[in-house]
Motif scaffolding. Structure first.
Motif, PDB file in Angstrom:
ATOM      1  N   THR A 109       0.948  -1.645   0.594  1.00  0.00           N
ATOM      2  CA  THR A 109      -0.044  -0.162  -0.221  1.00  0.00           C
ATOM      3  C   THR A 109       1.276   1.104  -0.394  1.00  0.00           C
ATOM      4  O   THR A 109       1.955   1.066   0.751  1.00  0.00           O
ATOM      5  CB  THR A 109      -0.557   0.317   1.516  1.00  0.00           C
ATOM      6  OG1 THR A 109      -0.911  -1.528   1.372  1.00  0.00           O
ATOM      7  CG2 THR A 109      -1.748   0.952   0.848  1.00  0.00           C
ATOM      8  N   LEU A 110       0.455   2.014  -1.092  1.00  0.00           N
ATOM      9  CA  LEU A 110       1.561   3.323  -0.915  1.00  0.00           C
ATOM     10  C   LEU A 110       0.286   4.752  -0.314  1.00  0.00           C
ATOM     11  O   LEU A 110      -0.817   4.541  -0.495  1.00  0.00           O
ATOM     12  CB  LEU A 110       1.460   4.103  -2.457  1.00  0.00           C
ATOM     13  CG  LEU A 110       2.612   3.062  -3.208  1.00  0.00           C
ATOM     14  CD1 LEU A 110       2.743   3.294  -4.611  1.00  0.00           C
ATOM     15  CD2 LEU A 110       4.335   2.882  -2.796  1.00  0.00           C
ATOM     16  N   ASP A 117       4.805  13.961   0.274  1.00  0.00           N
ATOM     17  CA  ASP A 117       5.784  12.410  -0.012  1.00  0.00           C
ATOM     18  C   ASP A 117       5.767  11.670  -0.199  1.00  0.00           C
ATOM     19  O   ASP A 117       4.604  11.381   0.283  1.00  0.00           O
ATOM     20  CB  ASP A 117       6.568  12.509   1.448  1.00  0.00           C
ATOM     21  CG  ASP A 117       7.733  14.035   1.703  1.00  0.00           C
ATOM     22  OD1 ASP A 117       7.916  14.359   0.626  1.00  0.00           O
ATOM     23  OD2 ASP A 117       7.638  13.504   3.300  1.00  0.00           O
ATOM     24  N   ILE A 118       5.354  10.743  -0.832  1.00  0.00           N
ATOM     25  CA  ILE A 118       5.205   9.264  -1.205  1.00  0.00           C
ATOM     26  C   ILE A 118       5.618   8.265  -0.425  1.00  0.00           C
ATOM     27  O   ILE A 118       6.732   8.298  -0.620  1.00  0.00           O
ATOM     28  CB  ILE A 118       4.659   8.902  -2.628  1.00  0.00           C
ATOM     29  CG1 ILE A 118       4.595   9.921  -3.485  1.00  0.00           C
ATOM     30  CG2 ILE A 118       4.354   7.841  -2.624  1.00  0.00           C
ATOM     31  CD1 ILE A 118       3.174   9.983  -4.107  1.00  0.00           C
ATOM     32  N   LEU A 119       4.670   7.498   0.427  1.00  0.00           N
ATOM     33  CA  LEU A 119       5.727   5.897   1.482  1.00  0.00           C
ATOM     34  C   LEU A 119       5.176   5.090   1.329  1.00  0.00           C
ATOM     35  O   LEU A 119       3.946   4.831   0.615  1.00  0.00           O
ATOM     36  CB  LEU A 119       5.624   6.972   2.847  1.00  0.00           C
ATOM     37  CG  LEU A 119       6.127   7.733   3.586  1.00  0.00           C
ATOM     38  CD1 LEU A 119       6.287   9.119   3.072  1.00  0.00           C
ATOM     39  CD2 LEU A 119       5.255   7.882   5.104  1.00  0.00           C
ATOM     40  N   CYS A 120       5.794   4.429   1.152  1.00  0.00           N
ATOM     41  CA  CYS A 120       5.186   3.089   1.539  1.00  0.00           C
ATOM     42  C   CYS A 120       6.544   1.926   2.816  1.00  0.00           C
ATOM     43  O   CYS A 120       7.471   2.205   2.607  1.00  0.00           O
ATOM     44  CB  CYS A 120       5.137   1.774   0.673  1.00  0.00           C
ATOM     45  SG  CYS A 120       5.124   0.751   0.031  1.00  0.00           S
ATOM     46  N   GLU A 121       5.314   1.611   3.659  1.00  0.00           N
ATOM     47  CA  GLU A 121       6.214   1.101   4.321  1.00  0.00           C
ATOM     48  C   GLU A 121       7.059   1.952   5.558  1.00  0.00           C
ATOM     49  O   GLU A 121       8.434   1.762   5.671  1.00  0.00           O
ATOM     50  CB  GLU A 121       6.899  -0.046   4.212  1.00  0.00           C
ATOM     51  CG  GLU A 121       6.233  -1.333   3.682  1.00  0.00           C
ATOM     52  CD  GLU A 121       7.795  -2.744   3.141  1.00  0.00           C
ATOM     53  OE1 GLU A 121       8.504  -2.708   3.042  1.00  0.00           O
ATOM     54  OE2 GLU A 121       6.518  -3.570   2.293  1.00  0.00           O
ATOM     55  N   LYS A 124       9.886   6.627   2.280  1.00  0.00           N
ATOM     56  CA  LYS A 124       9.704   7.625   1.770  1.00  0.00           C
ATOM     57  C   LYS A 124      11.346   7.740   0.644  1.00  0.00           C
ATOM     58  O   LYS A 124      11.526   6.989   0.179  1.00  0.00           O
ATOM     59  CB  LYS A 124      10.508   9.002   1.954  1.00  0.00           C
ATOM     60  CG  LYS A 124      10.485  10.429   1.064  1.00  0.00           C
ATOM     61  CD  LYS A 124      10.165  11.482   1.923  1.00  0.00           C
ATOM     62  CE  LYS A 124      10.774  12.524   0.109  1.00  0.00           C
ATOM     63  NZ  LYS A 124      10.387  14.290   0.849  1.00  0.00           N
ATOM     64  N   LEU A 125       9.663   6.976  -0.814  1.00  0.00           N
ATOM     65  CA  LEU A 125      10.607   7.122  -1.692  1.00  0.00           C
ATOM     66  C   LEU A 125      10.621   8.260  -3.043  1.00  0.00           C
ATOM     67  O   LEU A 125      10.770   8.168  -4.121  1.00  0.00           O
ATOM     68  CB  LEU A 125       8.730   6.108  -2.803  1.00  0.00           C
ATOM     69  CG  LEU A 125       8.383   4.538  -1.932  1.00  0.00           C
ATOM     70  CD1 LEU A 125       7.370   3.426  -3.235  1.00  0.00           C
ATOM     71  CD2 LEU A 125       9.605   3.896  -2.145  1.00  0.00           C
ATOM     72  N   CYS A 126       9.307   9.144  -3.139  1.00  0.00           N
ATOM     73  CA  CYS A 126       9.656   9.725  -3.740  1.00  0.00           C
ATOM     74  C   CYS A 126       9.359  11.710  -2.868  1.00  0.00           C
ATOM     75  O   CYS A 126       8.337  11.790  -2.197  1.00  0.00           O
ATOM     76  CB  CYS A 126       8.275  10.194  -4.127  1.00  0.00           C
ATOM     77  SG  CYS A 126       7.419  11.138  -5.231  1.00  0.00           S
ATOM     78  N   GLY A 127       9.376  12.261  -3.484  1.00  0.00           N
ATOM     79  CA  GLY A 127       9.752  13.561  -2.919  1.00  0.00           C
ATOM     80  C   GLY A 127       9.182  14.789  -4.726  1.00  0.00           C
ATOM     81  O   GLY A 127       9.532  14.462  -4.703  1.00  0.00           O
ATOM     82  N   ASP A 207      -4.350   9.422   2.857  1.00  0.00           N
ATOM     83  CA  ASP A 207      -3.838  10.211   3.735  1.00  0.00           C
ATOM     84  C   ASP A 207      -3.383   9.102   4.704  1.00  0.00           C
ATOM     85  O   ASP A 207      -3.676   8.675   5.576  1.00  0.00           O
ATOM     86  CB  ASP A 207      -4.714  10.431   4.081  1.00  0.00           C
ATOM     87  CG  ASP A 207      -4.357  11.944   4.872  1.00  0.00           C
ATOM     88  OD1 ASP A 207      -2.759  11.770   5.335  1.00  0.00           O
ATOM     89  OD2 ASP A 207      -5.656  12.931   5.192  1.00  0.00           O
ATOM     90  N   TYR A 208      -1.350   9.067   4.209  1.00  0.00           N
ATOM     91  CA  TYR A 208      -0.644   8.297   5.328  1.00  0.00           C
ATOM     92  C   TYR A 208      -0.988   9.057   7.076  1.00  0.00           C
ATOM     93  O   TYR A 208      -0.813   8.347   7.914  1.00  0.00           O
ATOM     94  CB  TYR A 208       0.937   8.983   5.410  1.00  0.00           C
ATOM     95  CG  TYR A 208       2.005   8.588   6.488  1.00  0.00           C
ATOM     96  CD1 TYR A 208       2.377   6.819   6.211  1.00  0.00           C
ATOM     97  CD2 TYR A 208       2.237   9.547   7.092  1.00  0.00           C
ATOM     98  CE1 TYR A 208       3.063   6.327   6.735  1.00  0.00           C
ATOM     99  CE2 TYR A 208       3.694   8.758   7.590  1.00  0.00           C
ATOM    100  CZ  TYR A 208       3.427   7.206   7.933  1.00  0.00           C
ATOM    101  OH  TYR A 208       4.632   6.769   8.563  1.00  0.00           O
ATOM    102  N   LEU A 209      -1.296  10.498   6.936  1.00  0.00           N
ATOM    103  CA  LEU A 209      -1.341  10.904   8.826  1.00  0.00           C
ATOM    104  C   LEU A 209      -2.642  11.240   9.337  1.00  0.00           C
ATOM    105  O   LEU A 209      -2.964  11.017  10.716  1.00  0.00           O
ATOM    106  CB  LEU A 209      -0.882  12.474   8.683  1.00  0.00           C
ATOM    107  CG  LEU A 209       0.782  12.783   8.402  1.00  0.00           C
ATOM    108  CD1 LEU A 209       1.231  14.061   7.893  1.00  0.00           C
ATOM    109  CD2 LEU A 209       2.088  11.894   9.051  1.00  0.00           C
ATOM    110  N   ALA A 210      -3.546  10.661   8.233  1.00  0.00           N
ATOM    111  CA  ALA A 210      -4.586  11.212   8.922  1.00  0.00           C
ATOM    112  C   ALA A 210      -5.409  10.610  10.699  1.00  0.00           C
ATOM    113  O   ALA A 210      -5.322   9.415  10.510  1.00  0.00           O
ATOM    114  CB  ALA A 210      -6.104  10.267   7.815  1.00  0.00           C
TER     115      ALA A 210
END
Ligand code: BTN
Length: 259
Positions: A109-110, A117-121, A124-127, A207-210
């Protein structure tokens, strides 16, 4: 290998009126578009490099840009005359990038960590670095594709990862780049027409932070509270421990709890 010839032809076909620039090595693709080109109306300018010697990140940080492994891409465009307000654009475009990367990481899941920022596990994969100069907008995207991070340089408080580290497979950067630029071009048109509101449902799903407990810096003070989603302008809704809601335009959130 990045195949500049093939990329230029594919882009010409997909997005007519694209100006295409490729460099084996450059200081920064964002800086190149800013200082060396004129971004014309109704066109996209696209600069890709195989290596950056002075890659720029958010808050004046540097973006590690080793040769031959990753994606360093900047897209320049000019604001439509009817749209001077670009707030929220970086959030909308982070969703385009997430969708492009997802094809190569189908099993995990991304997430997007506000603002982009794109995150996985949790890595950070991408900025994305968006810079505005008057009427011109430069969208800089760095994706960790085929690199391996040297453990000695990793900062435990800012974990990074690459598509390769997550999947064990090498990704064809040319294919990813074509898909990425096509998606950005389409989502730019969608954003100019409909704004961030049209991307809200998609945002909420990734949304990672939700709902998470986070630490933010407000007026140079560290404040602990909870992330409560975003507004349709792309501000982070941050509820401090006294229950007061703050709408933040920019910042760096640190997660305090994974629950
Ligand atoms: C971040 O700090 O998260 C944003 C990083 C953005 C890096 C990209 S790489 C291509 C473009 N050129 C730059 O110098 N920076 C952006």
């Amino acid at each position: 290998m990045i195949d500049a010839n093939m990329l230029s032809k594919a882009l010409e076909h997909l997005i007519p009126a694209t100006q295409f620039y490729y460099f084996e090595t450059i200081d920064s693709t964002n800086l190149f578009l800013k200082t060396k080109t004129e971004i014309k109306e109704n066109t996209l300018s696209c600069c890709i490099a195989d290596e950056q010697t002075a890659g720029r990140g958010r808050f004046g940080k540097m973006w590690l840009s080793p040769k031959g492994v990753n994606i360093y891409c900047s897209i320049g465009t000019s604001l439509p005359s009817a749209r001077q307000n670009v707030s929220g654009i970086s959030l909308a475009l982070s969703l385009s990038v997430l969708r492009a990367i997802k094809i190569y990481i189908p099993k995990q899941t991304l997430f997007v960590k506000w603002p982009n920022d794109i995150l996985c596990e949790h890595k950070k994969l991408c900025g994305i670095l968006i810079e505005r100069y008057g009427n011109q907008l430069i969208i800089g995207i760095g994706i960790n594709v085929n690199n391996r991070f040297d453990e000695r340089y990793l900062q435990p408080e800012k974990p990074c990862g690459s598509i390769y580290e997550l999947t064990g497979k090498l990704t064809n950067r040319n294919e990813l780049l074509i898909d990425l630029i096509d998606r950005i071009s389409q989502d730019l048109t969608r954003f100019w027409k409909l704004g961030l509101s049209d991307f809200m449902t998609e945002w909420e799903a990734v949304d990672y932070l939700a709902g998470k407990k986070i630490k933010m810096s407000i007026d140079k003070k560290e404040v602990v509270g909870f992330s409560r989603g975003i507004t349709s302008e792309g501000q982070l809704k941050f509820e401090d421990s006294q229950g007061k809601m703050h709408l933040l335009i920019s910042g760096n959130a640190s997660l305090l709890s994974f629950l």
